[in-house]
Enzyme design. Sequence first.
Site, PDB file in Angstrom:
ATOM      1  N   ILE A   1      -1.318  -0.651  -7.573  1.00  0.00           N
ATOM      2  CA  ILE A   1      -2.625  -0.883  -6.952  1.00  0.00           C
ATOM      3  C   ILE A   1      -2.670  -0.279  -5.549  1.00  0.00           C
ATOM      4  CG2 ILE A   1      -3.053  -2.956  -8.336  1.00  0.00           C
ATOM      5  CD1 ILE A   1      -2.605  -4.585  -5.723  1.00  0.00           C
ATOM      6  N   CYS A   2      -3.854   0.195  -5.210  1.00  0.00           N
ATOM      7  CA  CYS A   2      -4.089   0.837  -3.923  1.00  0.00           C
ATOM      8  C   CYS A   2      -4.531  -0.252  -2.945  1.00  0.00           C
ATOM      9  CB  CYS A   2      -5.194   1.869  -4.130  1.00  0.00           C
ATOM     10  SG  CYS A   2      -5.684   2.802  -2.717  1.00  0.00           S
ATOM     11  N   LEU A   3      -3.725  -0.517  -1.947  1.00  0.00           N
ATOM     12  CA  LEU A   3      -4.008  -1.623  -1.040  1.00  0.00           C
ATOM     13  C   LEU A   3      -4.961  -1.208   0.073  1.00  0.00           C
ATOM     14  CD1 LEU A   3      -0.344  -2.815  -0.975  1.00  0.00           C
ATOM     15  CD2 LEU A   3      -2.238  -3.995  -2.078  1.00  0.00           C
TER      16      LEU A   3
END
Lengths: 174, 426
Positions: A118-120
Amino acid sequence: MEGWDPNTKSTLTQIPLLTTKAGPRDGAVWTQRLKEEYKSLIAYTQMNKSNDNDWFRISASNPEGTRWTGKCWYVHNLLKYEFDLQFDIPVTYPSTAPELELPQLDGKTQKMYRGGKICLTVHFKPLWAKNCPRFGIAHALCLGLAPWLAAEVPILVDSGMIKHKDDATTSTET
Amino acid sequence: MEVELKEMLHDLESLKQSLPDPSHRASIDKLRLRVEQLTSLEKSGPAQRLKVKDMSAEVVDSNPYSRLMALQRMGIVENYERIREFSVAIVGIGGVGSVAAEMLTRCGIGRLLLYDYDKVELANMNRLFFRPEQVNMTKTDAAVQTLSDINPDVVLESYTMNITTVQGFETFVSSLKNKSFRPNKEGSGVDLVLSCVDNYEARMAVNQACNEMNQTWMESGVSEDAVSGHIQLLIPGETACFACAPPLVVASGIDERTLKREGVCAASLPTTMGVVAGLLVQNTLKFLLNFGQVSPYLGYNSLKDYFPTMEMKPNPQCSNVACLERQQEYIVAKPARDAALKAKMEAEALLVPDCPLHADNEWSISVVDDSGLDSMDAASSDTLPEGLVRELPSADKSQELPTSEAPLTSNDDLEDLRRQLEALNS
Ligand SMILES: [Zn+2]
């Protein structure tokens, strides 16, 4: 803590902090850290349950506690969407946070790196760095995964990228 | 292919002979002509070049190294052919790493070790190097395919794995230590490690390995908005390590708050990545072949075409234990280093004729460090050169967050804790 919603903020402050700075290659000190990780995860899970906000299951899938697998879910329009969750504890942990993966969503959203990581948000890494070594797995889930699910699941559902498991015979999710 | 075409011609001839009706002969002849055309096309098609034993300086169109060896004739590089002795490890075969690998391959580097866990996808086609027909191949295998065609003299090793995991890290370290390519080499099995990864976690893993092995490496990076980048030389104990201070990045000059990040992770441009790969490999060549000045840090702001430089001393309070060990070793070795430098300068002075050919002494080496670069301690943040910013904050010594509970102190049994969590999970 600029950039975080009040809910995340108040939850975060209730998760017990860790003290031991050790990574998976540090032998006995890592075992000490692992105990703290468990305590923090136990407290966080209990807290979620008592607040009627239970949203993940996670457990170590090897005796060294370097690989973790489980499930997480999010309720949107009264329907529950559940996903596999997995991550490795990096060799440079806790200086670097674990990279949380939702492999079933790989390729379905722009807010993801290859392999379903996931792209934070821009706020996550600075806060993690500032709080090393006090943040652990539970904090990563609270600050990283929970806001991601809240932001992305509705988009994925509304755009038809994911369907509820009871929805259609063509359903591929959960 | 050629053999099959020949057989086809033979079959056509037999068919022609065996046909009782001569009216079909014309069309068979037409077919034969087309097979012959295909045969000649096949013969003139791409041929793999053979390996060459020695690098020749001879200027003929069949010599792949003539223009490189010319560097030696012109006096830029003292001994270009030494490049064949060097091993370079490239971590991350993406937009920067793949291009760096191609540049080193074309330069005739001895050996390349390539690390990546990703596959080639169509979304990579805005960058250089990989081709659409390589989609779904691992990046390392696709790179080996292309690079071995370009220059079969280069020894290529492909490692498809994630170096941040415990197992991947062990494989990474042992592959760097392998000295079978040049058994009498001092130190590790590689001369330089190039980090071309796109995330902080992997950079920290490279930093960890290099600090433990006392391995010199270079870091490179392109910003997520694709308009700036940097390269950095890291010599354990001598320069700041990657963990000595929060990473230094080039400010794009864009207000972060106006940068729209919704809906995307990162942007990328072949231009910025190509420029950074070029800067990285140029610095690599200067480092390996010992010419020019090796940059300790070089930034690139593409919006303003601004290239900030600086150098950073190690942080005596670095959180990385191996870094502190290397710093200690570096301090201990100082007298020996000074003596060696002095001896080298004296030896060079003896070689200088009484009447120097070059009267200007402007570029001569001196014992004291006066490189003219902005030099700073890794830990200080208020003396950053213009145009550079910290990517992350330092770890707080004090507690940032108010917490209702005391920090965890655990003397409990690990197995017991594991069972407690399982009970909650069920
Ligand atoms: Zn350091």
